[in-house]
Design an enzyme around this catalytic site. Structure first.
Site, mmCIF file in Angstrom:
data_model
loop_
_atom_site.group_PDB
_atom_site.id
_atom_site.type_symbol
_atom_site.label_atom_id
_atom_site.label_comp_id
_atom_site.label_asym_id
_atom_site.label_seq_id
_atom_site.Cartn_x
_atom_site.Cartn_y
_atom_site.Cartn_z
ATOM 1 N N PHE A 125 49.928 90.261 39.865
ATOM 2 C CA PHE A 125 48.933 90.616 41.054
ATOM 3 C C PHE A 125 49.088 89.443 42.130
ATOM 4 O O PHE A 125 49.053 89.497 43.295
ATOM 5 C CB PHE A 125 47.613 90.801 40.683
ATOM 6 C CG PHE A 125 46.598 89.816 40.435
ATOM 7 C CD1 PHE A 125 45.851 89.334 41.319
ATOM 8 C CD2 PHE A 125 46.949 89.310 39.188
ATOM 9 C CE1 PHE A 125 45.042 88.115 40.904
ATOM 10 C CE2 PHE A 125 45.954 88.101 38.773
ATOM 11 C CZ PHE A 125 45.229 87.713 39.596
ATOM 12 N N LYS A 126 49.365 88.171 41.303
ATOM 13 C CA LYS A 126 49.528 87.176 42.277
ATOM 14 C C LYS A 126 50.492 86.939 43.224
ATOM 15 O O LYS A 126 50.337 86.458 44.382
ATOM 16 C CB LYS A 126 49.536 85.779 41.347
ATOM 17 C CG LYS A 126 48.228 85.927 40.506
ATOM 18 C CD LYS A 126 48.019 84.561 39.588
ATOM 19 C CE LYS A 126 46.796 84.542 38.757
ATOM 20 N NZ LYS A 126 46.563 83.751 37.620
ATOM 21 N N ASP A 127 51.795 87.806 43.052
ATOM 22 C CA ASP A 127 52.546 88.042 43.935
ATOM 23 C C ASP A 127 51.955 88.581 45.329
ATOM 24 O O ASP A 127 52.484 88.068 46.417
ATOM 25 C CB ASP A 127 53.665 89.184 43.531
ATOM 26 C CG ASP A 127 54.533 88.620 42.443
ATOM 27 O OD1 ASP A 127 54.824 87.397 42.271
ATOM 28 O OD2 ASP A 127 54.950 89.454 41.508
ATOM 29 N N LEU A 130 50.206 85.455 47.028
ATOM 30 C CA LEU A 130 51.061 84.163 47.173
ATOM 31 C C LEU A 130 52.168 84.556 48.196
ATOM 32 O O LEU A 130 52.454 83.594 48.830
ATOM 33 C CB LEU A 130 51.662 83.614 45.948
ATOM 34 C CG LEU A 130 50.422 82.913 45.013
ATOM 35 C CD1 LEU A 130 50.974 82.826 43.750
ATOM 36 C CD2 LEU A 130 50.516 81.637 45.594
ATOM 37 N N THR A 158 50.271 82.309 37.923
ATOM 38 C CA THR A 158 50.403 81.793 39.045
ATOM 39 C C THR A 158 51.332 80.953 39.470
ATOM 40 O O THR A 158 52.187 81.178 40.526
ATOM 41 C CB THR A 158 49.165 80.753 39.247
ATOM 42 O OG1 THR A 158 47.803 81.585 38.999
ATOM 43 C CG2 THR A 158 49.113 80.103 40.580
#
Length: 497
Positions: A125-127, A130, A158
Site C-alpha cells: 500500500f505504501k506505493d 509514496l 516503506t
C-alpha cells in the site's frame, strides 16, 4: 489553538501547525520537506474542510485517482501547485500501477469486502502515498533547483516503496536503513537490488525501533538537517497521511448501501496498522464528515490496542516478531496526530503527554482524551495463530489468498460474523499482496503463485552496507549524508571529483 472545522470553499492557503504547538505554522511545501517539527511534534492541517452531503454525493462516483486529486487540492492549494499540474503529477504517480483502477475492492462471501491497496510496483500500500509524495517533491525541487537527501527507516515495505518512488531522480538521494533478518527475503531484495546511483541501503543489526534511533538523533540536529536538506519519507511525513485519506473515502463509497438515506449510512473500516498512519488518515476523514466507524487491528505488538482499550500508551519490554512483520512496531508515532485531533488540537496537553512518553516510555491518557478515542475507534489484537487460521478460512471460502497483514484485518471481520451480531457494511484494508510473504503463506499451509518480477529478484545483483552492533550508527549515517552533499555540490557546480 483549537482545530478549525471550515465549510468547503474555494481553497486558500492551507497552513500546517505542529501537534506540540511550539513551532511556527508553515505551508504544504514546507511540511512536505519537513520530518518532525522543530519542537518534536508532527505537522497537521490548521483547519479541516467539512464535506457536506452534496460534496459526498459528487465524490461518490469518482475513481480512486480522482479522489486523491480532490483531497490533495483541498490540502495543497492552487497557489503552490496549480490544479492542472496537480492532476498531471497524480496521473504520473499512478502510471506504473498494475490494476486499471489503481485500488480494487474484492467482494467475497459473508459480507467480506477487501480493499486491495497493493497494485503498485512493490506490491504494498505504501506505493500509493509514496509515488504521489515523490512527484510533489520533484515538482518543488525542479522549481527551486534544490537537492535533498531522503532518510528512511523501514520495518519492511516503506523502504522499497520509497526507493521505487525516487530511484533515478536527479535531485534526490535516498538512504534506507533496513532491519537485517527482521523483514522478509523478498522485502529485503526489493531494496538491495535497486542499483541506482542515488540509492544507498544499509542493513542494520537490530529491529525497526532500534534503527529509528540514529535517524531521530540525526534529525534532532536542526543545523545539520538544514545544511544537508534532509527529509524523511516515513509516515511522519504529512503528504503520506494526506494520500491515505483517500483509502477511507473510496472504501466508504464502494461499500455504503446508498447515499440517499438520512442520515448517511455508516460503514466500518478495519485498518491493520503498525505506525498508525492509515489510522490517522481515517480519523481525519471522520472529522471531515465521512460517516465511518474505525476498527484498528494490530498483531501481538499491541500498544495501539492497549491505548484504545485502557488508555495505556506504554512500550512493551520488546518487539515480538510476528507473521505480520511490517507491523512489528513498538512506537506508533502517528498516534500523536490522533491524540491532537481528538483533544480539539490542545497542543499543550499533547506536548506534556508526548514529552512524558519520551522520558518514561509509558503514559496513561487523560480520561477525556481516552473517552474521545473510544468514541472514534475500536480495536483488536490478533495472534499469529489467528492470522494463519484467517488466511486458511478465507482461502477455503473464497479461493482468495490474504497476506498476513490483511489477515489481521479480516480476522476482526470473521469474529463479528461468527458472533452473528448485526453490523454496518464493513471494509477491510489489505496493505500487501500475499506474494510478498511466502513464509506466512507456508505457515498457513497454503501456496502462493509468485509473480515473475518477484521471482527475478533472486537472480539480481544486490548491494547493502552493514551497520553492525557496536558500530556508531549515527556517525555512519552522518558521514554518508555529508559525502552525498559534497557529491551533489560538485555535480551542481561541475567541479572535478
Amino acid at each position: 489553538m483549537p482545530l478549525g472545522l471550515v465549510p468547503l470553499q474555494a481553497p486558500g492557503i492551507m497552513w500546517y501547525v505542529s501537534t506540540r504547538g511550539m513551532a511556527p505554522r508553515i505551508d504544504f511545501e514546507e511540511a512536505l520537506f519537513s520530518g518532525y517539527a522543530p519542537d518534536g511534534g508532527l505537522y497537521m492541517p490548521e483547519e479541516l474542510p467539512q464535506l457536506g452531503r452534496e460534496t459526498l454525493h459528487e465524490w461518490s462516483t469518482l475513481s480512486y485517482p480522482s479522489l486523491v486529486k480532490e483531497l490533495c487540492s483541498l490540502f495543497i492549494g492552487p497557489e503552490l501547485i496549480p490544479r492542472d499540474d496537480l492532476n498531471d503529477l497524480i496521473d504520473r504517480a499512478f502510471s506504473r500501477f498494475r490494476h486499471r483502477e489503481v485500488v480494487h475492492l474484492s467482494r467475497l462471501r459473508n459480507g467480506l469486502n477487501v480493499l486491495e491497496l497493493w497494485h503498485g510496483v512493490t506490491y504494498a500500500f505504501k506505493d500509493l502515498s509514496l509515488c504521489c509524495t515523490a512527484q510533489f517533491l520533484q515538482y518543488f525541487l525542479e522549481k527551486r533547483k534544490r537537492h535533498i537527501t531522503v532518510v528512511v527507516g523501514t520495518s519492511g515495505d516503506t523502504g522499497s516503496a520509497a526507493i521505487e518512488s525516487v530511484q533515478g531522480a536527479k535531485n534526490v538521494d535516498i538512504i534506507v536503513l533496513l532491519p537485517k533478518g527482521h523483514c522478509t527475503k523478498i522485502q529485503e531484495l526489493q531494496m538491495t537490488t535497486v542499483l541506482r546511483e542515488n540509492v544507498h541501503v544499509f542493513g542494520v543489526e537490530g529491529n525497526s525501533d532500534e534503527l529509528d534511533e540514529p535517524i531521530k538523533t540525526v534529525f534532532a540536529d536542526m543545523a545539520f538537517v538544514k545544511k544537508h536538506n534532509l527529509m524523511s519519507l516515513n509516515s511522519i511525513n504529512w503528504s503520506r497521511v494526506l494520500v491515505q485519506i483517500a483509502h477511507h473515502f473510496f472504501a466508504y463509497f464502494r461499500c455504503a448501501p446508498s447515499l440517499d438515506m438520512h442520515p448517511l449510512p455508516p460503514v466500518e473500516v478495519v485498518v491493520p496498522t503498525g505506525a498508525a498512519g492509515n489510522l490517522a488518515a481515517g480519523c481525519i476523514a471522520q472529522k471531515m464528515g465521512l460517516p465511518i466507524h474505525l476498527v484498528v487491528a494490530v498483531n501481538s505488538n499491541d500498544i495501539i490496542h492497549r491505548t484504545v482499550q485502557w488508555g495505556d500508551f506504554s512500550l512493551s519490554k520488546a518487539v515480538k516478531p510476528t507473521l505480520a512483520s511490517a507491523m512489528d512496531i513498538q512506537v506508533p508515532y502517528n498516534m500523536e496526530r490522533i491524540f491532537w485531533l481528538l483533544s480539539s488540537s490542545d497542543s499543550q496537553v499533547i506536548r506534556a503527554l508526548m514529552e512524558q512518553f519520551e522520558r518514561t516510555k509509558s503514559v496513561s491518557l487523560p480520561k477525556e482524551l481516552h473517552s474521545k478515542l473510544l468514541e472514534a475507534v475500536t480495536s483488536q489484537s490478533v495472534s499469529d495463530e489467528a492470522i494463519t487460521q484467517t488466511m486458511g478460512r478465507c482461502w477455503q471460502e473464497n479461493q482468495y489468498l490474504l497476506c498476513p497483514h490483511s489477515a489481521v484485518a479480516v480476522s476482526c471481520h470473521y469474529q463479528q460474523v461468527d458472533r452473528q451480531q448485526p453490523s454496518p457494511p464493513r471494509c477491510c484494508l489489505a496493505p500487501a499482496s500475499a506474494a510478498k510473504f511466502p513464509e506466512a503463506v507456508r505457515a498457513a499451509r497454503l501456496t502462493v503463485d509468485t509473480p515473475a518480477e518477484i521471482l527475478a529478484l533472486e537472480h539480481k545483483e544486490a548491494r547493502c552496507t552493514p551497520m553492525r552492533k557496536g558500530d556508531d550508527w549515527t556517525r555512519m549515517l552522518r558521514d554518508t549524508i555529508e559525502d552525498l552533499s559534497q557529491q551533489w555540490q560538485r555535480r551542481f557546480l561541475n567541479l572535478p571529483a
